[in-house]
Design an enzyme around this catalytic site. Structure first.
Site: not given
Ligand SMILES: NC(=O)c1ccc[n+]([C@@H]2O[C@H](COP(=O)([O-])OP(=O)(O)OC[C@H]3O[C@@H](n4cnc5c(N)ncnc54)[C@H](O)[C@@H]3O)[C@@H](O)[C@H]2O)c1
Length: 375
Positions: A120, A141, A153, A191
């Site tokens: 993000s 994104h 994005e 954002n």
């Molecule tokens: N949540 C949102 O609204 C949103 C929106 C856009 C982008 N993002 C971005 O997306 C990404 C993920 O966010 P999320 O909300 O899904 O997080 P989340 O915590 O729900 O999921 C992350 C997952 O990654 C896994 N993980 C961590 N390290 C790992 C590795 N080395 N190998 C494999 N799996 C691994 C974790 O076990 C977890 O299940 C982040 O970079 C976040 O900034 C989130």
């Protein structure tokens, strides 16, 4: 590059959604997480998207079965990336974690494989630099919830090649997304602009100009936002808003400094709906934070709040982050606003915006200075 196979790293909220929209658009998907429990949770979420598709008659039973048949899972990143055309990384938002992963994926993937990140806020160019293929590193994104939100994005790093950008756009469009292009920069398009709007709402409240409820109501009624900014912040989580503002403050300086009220609420553990209270209380009486209305004119209040947001959109164009058209599309699809900032600018007129911004500039300083477009 004709993408057929995709690996999604991270089976969390975003990874499971990205895996679902990829399998829905006929790609073979391998979803990866660190252990079976995390994969189980990701598959549960993916199945719930499939069930909801069947209930809403978007998928037949046999299509649902085929879709699930296209999703494999593993705990091995090396195995998952060794024979795919595109990897989409969606692990924790932590630069060190992502850099380690990109190094590892770079070593295990075939030279043709594109490595994308769903970050993000982190720099795509920096991620590209830890690999031997910075031209094949790109940001994709997505917005949450991935199956419902139409915006994607495409983030272009310093060395991302045109072929890589085109391949990412084609995958996004096959997944049913509308893609916009953004230069790698803090907060990308949505954002950054959204953070500016959120900050202005809190400052307007702190300056005693209007109450929380007056600001929420004015923006919903006058500007057509589906939720008021404070309602939205309570829904998303104040800690999440503070995280984004802190990153932008670090990267872009004082005009993104998180307001005191936000810091104070987060320090007190008042994180929004998930903790029972945020800007509002969520007990039986949803509106227990009742303040004496200040009685401001909602039309004036809305203009007052959206001016810095319109200013930020103009600065994004000046900094070459995106085109006006893409910023409009991104704000409508990424936030559900009824019009994009440049539609608003056209509706209100440059002269009026210039005069009103000048007043804010003289009252509150350089964070309200005229962008070049208005000079
Ligand atoms: N949540 C949102 O609204 C949103 C929106 C856009 C982008 N993002 C971005 O997306 C990404 C993920 O966010 P999320 O909300 O899904 O997080 P989340 O915590 O729900 O999921 C992350 C997952 O990654 C896994 N993980 C961590 N390290 C790992 C590795 N080395 N190998 C494999 N799996 C691994 C974790 O076990 C977890 O299940 C982040 O970079 C976040 O900034 C989130």
């Amino acid at each position: 590059m004709n993408v057929k196979k995709i690996a999604v790293i991270g089976a969390g909220l975003m990874g499971s959604g990205i895996s679902y929209v990829s399998a829905w658009s006929d790609y073979d998907v391998t979803m990866v997480d660190i252990n079976d429990e995390a994969i189980g949770k990701g598959m549960e979420r993916l199945r719930s998207y499939v069930e909801s598709g069947v209930k809403r008659s978007k998928l037949s039973d046999s299509e649902a079965e085929d879709l699930l048949g296209r999703v494999k899972t593993t705990t091995s990143v090396d195995d998952a990336v060794s024979n795919v055309d595109l990897v989409i990384e969606a692990v924790y938002e932590d630069m060190d974690v992502k850099k380690d992963l990109f190094k590892r994926m770079d070593a295990a993937a075939t030279p043709r494989t594109i490595l994308a990140s769903n970050t993000s806020s982190l720099s795509i160019s920096e991620l590209g630099k830890v690999t031997e293929r910075p031209d094949k590193v790109v940001g994709m994104h997505y917005f949450s919830p991935v199956p419902a939100m139409k915006l994607l994005e495409i983030i272009i790093g310093e060395q991302t090649s045109e072929d890589t950008i085109i391949a990412a756009i084609v995958v996004g469009e096959n997944q049913g997304k509308t893609t916009v292009k953004a230069k790698d920069s803090p907060g990308f398009i949505v954002n950054r602009i959204r953070a500016k709007m959120g900050r202005e709402c809190i400052l307007t409240y702190e300056r005693g100009i209007a109450t929380l409820r007056e600001i929420d109501t004015a923006l919903k009624e006058q500007y057509g936002v589906p939720m008021g900014p404070f309602e939205l912040s309570d829904f998303v989580g104040l800690d999440v808003s503070l995280g984004t503002s802190s990153t932008l403050y670090r990267e872009l300086g004082d005009c993104f400094q998180p307001p005191e009220t936000l810091k104070r609420l987060v320090e007190a553990g008042t994180l929004g709906r998930k903790s029972g209270s945020g800007f509002y209380e969520y007990g039986e009486d949803k509106e227990s934070v009742l303040e004496e209305p200040k009685g401001v004119d909602p039309e004036w209040l809305t203009l007052r709040i959206i001016l810095p947001y319109l200013r930020e959109a103009m600065i994004e164009v000046e900094e070459g982050i995106a085109t006006k058209e893409d910023i409009n599309k991104a704000m409508i699809l990424g936030t559900n606003y009824k019009e994009g900032p440049f539609d608003t600018i056209e509706r209100l007129g440059l002269d009026m915006i210039r005069e009103e911004l000048k007043k804010l500039h003289s009252e509150f300083g350089d964070c309200y200075s005229l962008p070049k477009m208005l000079q």
